[in-house]
Design a protein around this motif. Structure first.
Motif, PDB file in Angstrom:
ATOM      1  N   GLN A   3       0.820  -1.208   0.000  1.00  0.00           N
ATOM      2  CA  GLN A   3       0.000   0.000   0.000  1.00  0.00           C
ATOM      3  C   GLN A   3       0.857   1.263   0.000  1.00  0.00           C
ATOM      4  N   LYS A  50      -2.704  -7.673  -1.557  1.00  0.00           N
ATOM      5  CA  LYS A  50      -3.824  -7.307  -0.692  1.00  0.00           C
ATOM      6  C   LYS A  50      -3.393  -7.166   0.769  1.00  0.00           C
ATOM      7  N   SER A  86      -6.841  -2.509   0.263  1.00  0.00           N
ATOM      8  CA  SER A  86      -7.321  -3.075  -1.001  1.00  0.00           C
ATOM      9  C   SER A  86      -7.908  -4.479  -0.842  1.00  0.00           C
ATOM     10  N   TYR A  87      -7.898  -5.013   0.374  1.00  0.00           N
ATOM     11  CA  TYR A  87      -8.265  -6.421   0.572  1.00  0.00           C
ATOM     12  C   TYR A  87      -9.649  -6.747   0.014  1.00  0.00           C
ATOM     13  N   ASN A  88     -10.617  -5.894   0.251  1.00  0.00           N
ATOM     14  CA  ASN A  88     -11.994  -6.191  -0.159  1.00  0.00           C
ATOM     15  C   ASN A  88     -12.316  -5.758  -1.585  1.00  0.00           C
ATOM     16  N   THR A  89     -11.331  -5.221  -2.295  1.00  0.00           N
ATOM     17  CA  THR A  89     -11.538  -4.854  -3.694  1.00  0.00           C
ATOM     18  C   THR A  89     -11.307  -6.080  -4.567  1.00  0.00           C
ATOM     19  N   GLU A 148     -10.128  -8.030 -10.788  1.00  0.00           N
ATOM     20  CA  GLU A 148     -10.896  -8.198 -12.017  1.00  0.00           C
ATOM     21  C   GLU A 148      -9.991  -8.622 -13.168  1.00  0.00           C
ATOM     22  N   LYS A 193      -4.938  -1.764 -16.408  1.00  0.00           N
ATOM     23  CA  LYS A 193      -5.807  -1.362 -15.297  1.00  0.00           C
ATOM     24  C   LYS A 193      -7.081  -0.718 -15.831  1.00  0.00           C
ATOM     25  N   SER A 253     -11.343  -2.278 -15.346  1.00  0.00           N
ATOM     26  CA  SER A 253     -12.135  -1.524 -14.373  1.00  0.00           C
ATOM     27  C   SER A 253     -13.267  -0.792 -15.091  1.00  0.00           C
TER      28      SER A 253
END
Length: 405
Positions: free
Chosen positions: A152, A291, A310-313, A316, A374, A378
């Motif tokens: 992070q 994460k 960012s863990y819960n993101t 994709e 990226k 997204s």
């Protein structure tokens, strides 16, 4: 990406795996050292010096059993090399030579000495990632220090291995070391609810989705069928496009007490190289590890994970249907190397070999490849306008980013 000597049956990592060479105790870290790093495709890019050179760009990798130098960098530095064995990159063999008695200075307080650097052509890796790479820092760094990767805040810290004591609240996960590589046991739950134990290599140099599962493990457990829908694709870093498989999701990945939801997975169907290894199930890759703040402690054989913001993101997969490769002196020319069937790009008649000139009216050279990837993974349902060059024609195509898995 995988590299190992072809005549030496060792475990392989997802970025680089090379035969371990002599590393002396004088490498041991004695002070705490911290430095900034950058990430591209979740890989850790740091600056280091080779034999008192100017600063150069290296990737940090637990999947590399030795430090590696790019062939072009070795030539630029005028380093003397000796012959060596071919190495297996997972997608095929490449030639390698070696620089003996080399040193890599990571910080003023932490230098790896008496190294035998494998010298190979990393241009395929550069094109795949879209960044210049002078080499890879592997096992020797982790052998001689406890390594903290704060994804992070982009901070890398090396602690003296004999003095490190963890006092945080992260999840402490034991691992085993086999042929210098760290392996951890995890539990995988498929979309249809079937649970499977898996032995995965911890690989901070593995850029492909959350985890990569190898061909034998995938087929024995019928994981493609159990986790449909999946998308067929080709991939490969050094030998670009030489590996095949499908990408999809599992229901959960459990490591220690951490239960991670809906991880993206590469289900390999490759029939040569390291992904055919039957001694372990696959790779725990950097997109998952990013994460967390990670502590990697080879001395105590433990991986410590502290969840970050960012863990819960959700991770994709590409929503455009376009796989790109970079070229040119600055790696800012982007060519379509694959178009996924039934994707938005396929419906727009974008083809392999098309060169992207502009993205939403902006020159494509204004972006790094990681930024384009990226963008393409997204903002679901957004429309992107691409100006393409196909032979002597310029075309304008619109694609709608569509979630595939």
């Amino acid at each position: 990406m995988i590299i190992t000597k072809t005549n030496q049956p060792v475990k392989r990592g997802a970025l680089l795996a090379l035969l371990l060479v002599s590393v002396f105790v004088l490498n041991a870290q004695t002070k705490v050292s911290t430095l900034k790093f950058k990430t591209f495709n979740n890989l850790v890019f740091l600056k280091a010096k080779v034999n008192d050179s100017a600063e150069m760009t290296f990737i940090l990798d637990t999947g590399a059993s030795s430090c590696v130098l790019n062939e072009s960098t070795s030539k630029k530095l005028g380093l003397k090399t000796v012959s060596g064995d071919k190495v297996d990159t997972g997608g095929g063999d490449v030639d390698a030579v070696y620089v003996k008695n080399a040193a890599i200075e990571i910080t003023s307080d932490f230098t790896l000495k008496n190294l035998s650097l494998a010298v190979i052509d990393l241009s395929g890796l550069e094109k795949s990632i879209g960044e210049k790479i002078d080499g890879v820092i592997g096992y020797e760094a982790f052998q001689n220090a406890v390594v903290k990767i704060d994804y992070q805040n982009k901070l890398l810290t090396f602690f003296p291995k004999d003095k490190f004591v963890y006092r945080g609240k992260g999840e402490i996960i034991p691992f085993v070391i086999e042929d210098v590589f760290p392996f951890v046991e995890v539990k995988l739950t498929s979309i249809n609810g079937i649970e499977t134990q898996a032995k995965l290599m911890i690989d901070v140099g593995g850029a492909s989705n959350a985890i990569s599962l190898y061909t034998d493990f995938v087929n024995k457990n019928q994981l493609i069928k159990a986790n449909s829908p999946t998308i067929p694709l080709t991939y490969g870093a050094i030998n670009v496009g030489k590996s095949t498989g499908e990408v999809g999701r599992l229901k959960t990945l459990q490591i220690g007490k951490i239960v991670y939801q809906s991880p993206l997975v590469n289900f390999s169907q490759t029939t040569q190289g390291s992904e055919t290894d039957t001694s372990y199930a696959g790779i725990l890759n950097a997109p998952f590890l990013s994460k967390f703040t990670c502590f990697i402690d080879y001395q105590k054989k433990q991986l410590i994970l502290e969840q970050n913001a960012s863990y819960n993101t959700l991770l994709e997969f590409d929503m455009s249907g376009i796989s790109l490769i970079a070229s040119g002196e600055n790696l800012d020319i982007y060519t379509v190397r694959q178009v996924l069937n039934n994707s938005s790009a396929a419906k727009a008649d974008i083809r392999k070999g098309d060169i992207i000139e502009k993205i939403n009216g902006k020159p494509s050279s204004a972006y790094r490849l990681s930024e384009i990837r990226k963008m393409f993974s997204s903002k679901r349902n957004s429309i992107i306008t691409l100006q393409l060059r196909r032979a002597d024609k310029f075309l304008v195509k619109k694609i709608t980013l569509t979630k595939a898995v």
